[in-house]
Motif scaffolding. Structure first.
Motif, mmCIF file in Angstrom:
data_model
loop_
_atom_site.group_PDB
_atom_site.id
_atom_site.type_symbol
_atom_site.label_atom_id
_atom_site.label_comp_id
_atom_site.label_asym_id
_atom_site.label_seq_id
_atom_site.Cartn_x
_atom_site.Cartn_y
_atom_site.Cartn_z
ATOM 1 N N THR A 49 -0.202 -49.377 -8.824
ATOM 2 C CA THR A 49 1.107 -48.757 -8.633
ATOM 3 C C THR A 49 1.915 -49.575 -7.636
ATOM 4 O OG1 THR A 49 0.385 -47.334 -6.807
ATOM 5 C CG2 THR A 49 0.191 -46.432 -9.037
ATOM 6 N N HIS A 50 3.215 -49.344 -7.647
ATOM 7 C CA HIS A 50 4.110 -49.896 -6.638
ATOM 8 C C HIS A 50 5.153 -48.833 -6.317
ATOM 9 C CE1 HIS A 50 6.231 -50.782 -10.408
ATOM 10 N NE2 HIS A 50 7.348 -50.759 -9.697
ATOM 11 N N ARG A 51 5.904 -49.018 -5.250
ATOM 12 C CA ARG A 51 6.906 -48.028 -4.845
ATOM 13 C C ARG A 51 8.298 -48.544 -5.180
ATOM 14 N NH1 ARG A 51 4.609 -43.430 -2.565
ATOM 15 N NH2 ARG A 51 2.602 -43.902 -1.651
ATOM 16 N N ARG B 84 5.992 -43.564 -6.364
ATOM 17 C CA ARG B 84 5.006 -44.489 -6.929
ATOM 18 C C ARG B 84 5.281 -44.669 -8.405
ATOM 19 N NH1 ARG B 84 -1.092 -43.480 -5.152
ATOM 20 N NH2 ARG B 84 -0.627 -41.366 -5.807
#
Length: 130
Positions: A31-33, A39
Motif C-alpha cells: 500500500t501507499h498513502r 491507504r
C-alpha cells in the motif's frame, strides 16, 4: 495507474475491509498513502494479489482441475435427499447452489460452516472441500 482504497479492494476481493486491512498490515499486499493520508493499493498489485488468492496462495495444497472459475467460500446449507443433495456456498457476495449426489456430499464430509470451493464450468457447479 488506477489505485484502490482498502474498502474498494475488499469489495473486489470479496472480503471485509478489516480483512483487507490486516492483509495490508501483514505485508501481503503493498500500500501507499495519498495526499489525504488514505491507504491505497496500486491496481497492478491488487490484480496480482487477487490471482494469488484465487490460486490458493502458497499456504494451501495445490488443486488440479479443469474447472477454472473457483469461488472459495463457506457452506451455508445442505439439503440431503435419498439420492440427491443440494449444497449452498456463500463466496463473498456470491451465493452458489450445487445439485450433486448424496454420496458425494458424504464422501467430501461437507457440513454447514465448513470452508469449500465451488468451481463453475459451463452450467455445472463442482464442490471442492478446502
Amino acid at each position: 495507474m488506477q489505485s484502490y482504497t482498502i474498502g474498494q479492494a475488499a469489495q473486489l476481493l470479496g472480503v471485509s475491509p478489516d480483512t483487507a486491512r490486516r492483509w495490508a498490515d501483514a505485508g501481503r499486499v503493498a500500500t501507499h498513502r495519498d495526499e489525504s493520508g488514505r491507504r491505497l493499493i496500486d491496481g497492478r498489485d491488487l490484480a496480482a494479489f487477487s490471482v494469488q488468492l484465487a490460486q490458493g496462495g502458497d499456504d494451501e495444497e495445490t488443486s488440479y482441475t479443469s474447472a477454472r472459475n473457483a469461488f472459495p467460500g463457506i457452506v451455508t446449507a445442505i439439503k440431503l435427499g435419498d439420492v440427491a443433495a443440494q449444497v449452498e456456498i456463500q463466496a463473498g457476495p456470491h451465493r452458489l447452489v450445487s445439485l450433486l449426489t448424496r454420496e458425494a456430499v458424504e464422501e467430501l464430509g461437507l457440513e454447514v460452516g465448513m470452508r469449500a470451493t465451488a468451481r463453475v464450468k459451463s452450467t455445472n457447479v463442482h464442490i471442492d472441500r478446502t
